[in-house]
Scaffold this motif. Structure first.
Motif, mmCIF file in Angstrom:
data_model
loop_
_atom_site.group_PDB
_atom_site.id
_atom_site.type_symbol
_atom_site.label_atom_id
_atom_site.label_comp_id
_atom_site.label_asym_id
_atom_site.label_seq_id
_atom_site.Cartn_x
_atom_site.Cartn_y
_atom_site.Cartn_z
ATOM 1 N N PHE A 193 -4.173 -8.643 0.922
ATOM 2 C CA PHE A 193 -2.896 -7.930 1.021
ATOM 3 C C PHE A 193 -2.302 -8.089 2.422
ATOM 4 O O PHE A 193 -1.107 -8.359 2.579
ATOM 5 N N GLN A 198 -2.099 1.208 2.327
ATOM 6 C CA GLN A 198 -1.128 0.124 2.153
ATOM 7 C C GLN A 198 -0.128 0.088 3.310
ATOM 8 O O GLN A 198 0.218 -0.981 3.832
ATOM 9 N N PHE A 246 -4.491 -1.996 -6.523
ATOM 10 C CA PHE A 246 -3.429 -2.961 -6.269
ATOM 11 C C PHE A 246 -3.756 -4.384 -6.701
ATOM 12 O O PHE A 246 -2.930 -5.297 -6.546
#
Length: 644
Positions: A285, A245, A278
């Motif tokens: 993302f 991330q 997620f």
């Protein structure tokens, strides 16, 4: 991975006789005694112990790590470790009190052969162990008494500290010999956790990991779930996904590069796990994150991580958890420029160690011809954790320890605003003076390393470039310069600089003794001739050089009550004469003596045995400054005697 065993914490009765014989024969020197009360947010991380050490933790739960071996302390703990051990202290309570005694064990003047034989058999000064004391009241009182004697140094107090040290050693061995104490077992769960935190980008087998720490997989799973409410496998996956991330948010590297850098087999498996965790694919993302970044306001912060695969920068800071350094960029217009400039390393000029005022200019010119082309990064251990620094820093920004850095042959590109007239003022004329230590001003210099003595500024500086915090008041000059030599990869220069400084000190003492000066007394005054104060050996103004390096004595009252006491005292003019030595050192304008006539009756002043210091020149007590201050003091003393 090494198999972490417990041999170091085991004691056998048959070795006690040899151990005690070693203690009896060794020449023990107390190096330092430290005491601190820390909160759970003030962990001590990866401190490299400079000598052998005893540690005592008092009254709270904590995790103690010695060379990657973790121990859990419930209330009280006594530990020992040898030189070079990495120490970390993580409080698990609101406040934790600890004491550290640093000591050296030297060879005895006699029985050296037996001493060496015993040392080869059982080097107790390098032993690593910890246990819960049976008599914590004794240890709390003992460490406190030794610390109080240490911070108020006087010959009797130092002697008292050494006698109490042997009493401490006796009590430790008495408890161990009579099996009154409970040895701490290594905290395997914490050790496994920290190993995964540090090595998550590598291929990790939980089975091999459990074998390496001497525990079965089932037991590790059970203990890990009890501590963290998840299995080791789940914990490892969470670390890796958080790293993914972070890369997606803060870089433009490919998914395959991210997978390789976070321990996933390939980008397809990484994408599958990422979406499961997620709720969206890595592509979605990144797009959403990019849109958000494109709409940053002037006040928002862009994070640019320093990662271990050098995908964004050659430097990374490894301190704790997922924390990574980032730059604060408040204008969208400079984002692209910053991302490109972060790769640029501009060569800096070098200056040698311990130059005198006379030969400084020539040596600087000579050093400018040296070009070091070595690249890459390396890890250094600091009191704030591990920091990855450039192998050959080229753009160094320095706070306060400017002269130490110069003494190692490095000219900083930026310094915290220095006093005009400082010993190194004419050397840093090309460096940028940073008045308020503003992060934006520091960032404009594009530093590849920041060296600071202000702990509160560490986090902000770390977002700009790799930052090394120097605990200035906790280190001797020799310790500090040696540490900076490690940070700047100039270990040889550090050794040479220290050696040359003390060589200059010894040569100066020979000259002073030859002129019949060295046995005279010197007083150091500050303030002004009316509101006058006297200084000790640790109150600046050349006191450390005069009293400790050159070995001059002060008048008896200063020696016993100031140097051996509060280090400074305001004086009334009525008692002034008893504080005046054969020579007077002061830091005010000599014209101010006209304000009062009492000084005319003092022989040292009437005969002209005075040295006027420039406050700025004597403000800094780094190695480079002290070398030039030493020259100033010696030259003035010789000038007074007509031997210059």
């Amino acid at each position: 991975m090494e198999n972490n065993k417990e041999e170091k914490i085991k004691f056998s009765k048959e070795n006690f006789a040899d151990d005690l014989r070693l203690w009896e024969q060794s020449a023990i020197t107390l190096v330092d005694i430290r005491h601190k009360l820390i909160s759970s947010e003030e962990a001590i991380k990866n401190y490299l112990i400079p000598t052998s050490m005893f540690l005592y933790t008092n009254g709270g739960k904590a995790e103690i790590i010695l060379n990657d071996i973790s121990y859990t302390v419930e209330r009280f703990g006594v530990f020992h470790a040898g030189k070079g051990t990495e120490l970390s202290i993580y409080p698990k309570c609101n406040w934790l009190e600890y004491y550290i005694i640093l000591y050296k064990a030297g060879e005895p003047p006699f029985y050296k052969r037996e001493f060496i034989r015993l040392l080869e058999k059982t080097n107790l000064f390098n032993q690593q162990y910890g246990y819960s004391p049976a008599n914590p009241i004794f240890f709390g009182g003992q460490f406190r008494k030794m610390y109080e004697a240490w911070i108020n140094p006087c010959p009797l107090g130092l002697f008292y500290g050494k006698t109490e040290f042997y009493q401490l050693v006796y009590q430790i061995y008495n408890e161990l010999l009579n099996e009154k104490a409970d040895n701490f077992k290594p905290d395997v769960v914490s050790m496994v956790q920290r190993y995964m935190d540090k090595h998550f980008s590598e291929a990790i087998s939980i089975g091999l990991l459990s074998d390496s720490f001497g525990i079965s997989i089932s037991q590790l799973n059970r203990l890990f779930k009890k501590r963290f409410s998840c299995s080791p496998q789940a914990y490892l996956k969470e670390i890796r996904l958080n790293a993914v991330q972070s890369y997606l948010q803060n870089s433009n590297v490919t998914f395959r590069e991210i997978a390789n850098s976070t321990g996933f087999y390939d980008e397809f498996y990484m994408s599958k796990e990422f979406k499961k965790r997620f709720g969206q694919t890595p592509s979605d993302f990144r797009q959403n994150t990019t849109w958000t970044m494109g709409n940053l306001s002037m006040e928002n912060i862009l994070s640019i991580p320093y990662n271990e695969k050098s995908l964004v920068s050659v430097s990374k800071h490894n301190m704790e958890g997922e924390f990574s350094m980032f730059k604060q960029i408040k204008s969208k217009a400079v984002i692209g420029v910053a991302l490109s400039l972060i790769f640029l390393l501009t060569a800096c000029t070098n200056v040698p160690a311990n130059t005198s005022n006379q030969d400084k200019e020539g040596l600087i010119t000579k050093q400018e011809q040296v070009i070091d082309t070595e690249e890459g990064t390396r890890i250094v251990s600091t009191s704030m954790g591990e920091v990855e620094v450039p192998v050959n820093p080229k753009r160094v920004v320095v706070d306060y320890v400017i002269g130490d850095v110069i003494a190692l042959g490095v000219l900083p590109v930026g310094v915290r605003s220095a006093f005009g007239g400082s010993a190194f003022g004419d050397v840093i004329h090309d460096a940028t003076l940073i008045e308020k230590w503003d992060p934006e001003e520091v960032m404009e210099l594009e530093p590849d390393l920041i060296i600071s003595v202000v702990k509160d500024e560490f986090e902000a500086s770390s977002k700009i470039a790799p930052t090394v915090f120097i605990p200035f008041t906790e280190m001797s000059m020799e310790e500090r310069v040696t540490f900076l030599g490690e940070v700047l990869n100039r270990q040889t220069e550090a050794e040479s600089a220290i050696r040359e400084y003390y060589k200059k000190v010894e040569e100066s003492k020979v000259v002073l003794e030859k002129q019949g000066i060295l046995d005279k007394t010197i007083s150091i005054f500050f303030g002004d001739p009316i509101d006058v104060a006297v200084a000790g050996d640790k109150w600046g103004r050349g006191g450390d050089i005069i009293y400790n390096d050159l070995g001059f004595r002060a008048p008896d009252v200063i020696q016993s009550e100031i140097i051996g006491g509060d280090q400074h005292r305001n004086l009334s003019l009525e008692v002034l004469p008893q504080y005046v030595g054969d020579y007077i050192v002061f830091d005010w304008d000599p014209k101010l003596f006209e304000q009062t006539t009492i000084w005319n009756s003092i022989p040292a002043y009437a005969d002209g045995r005075t040295i006027a210091l420039d406050f700025a020149f004597f403000y800094y007590n780094d190695l480079y400054s002290q070398s030039r201050q030493l020259d100033f003091i010696v030259d003035n003393l010789l000038s007074i005697t007509g031997e210059d």
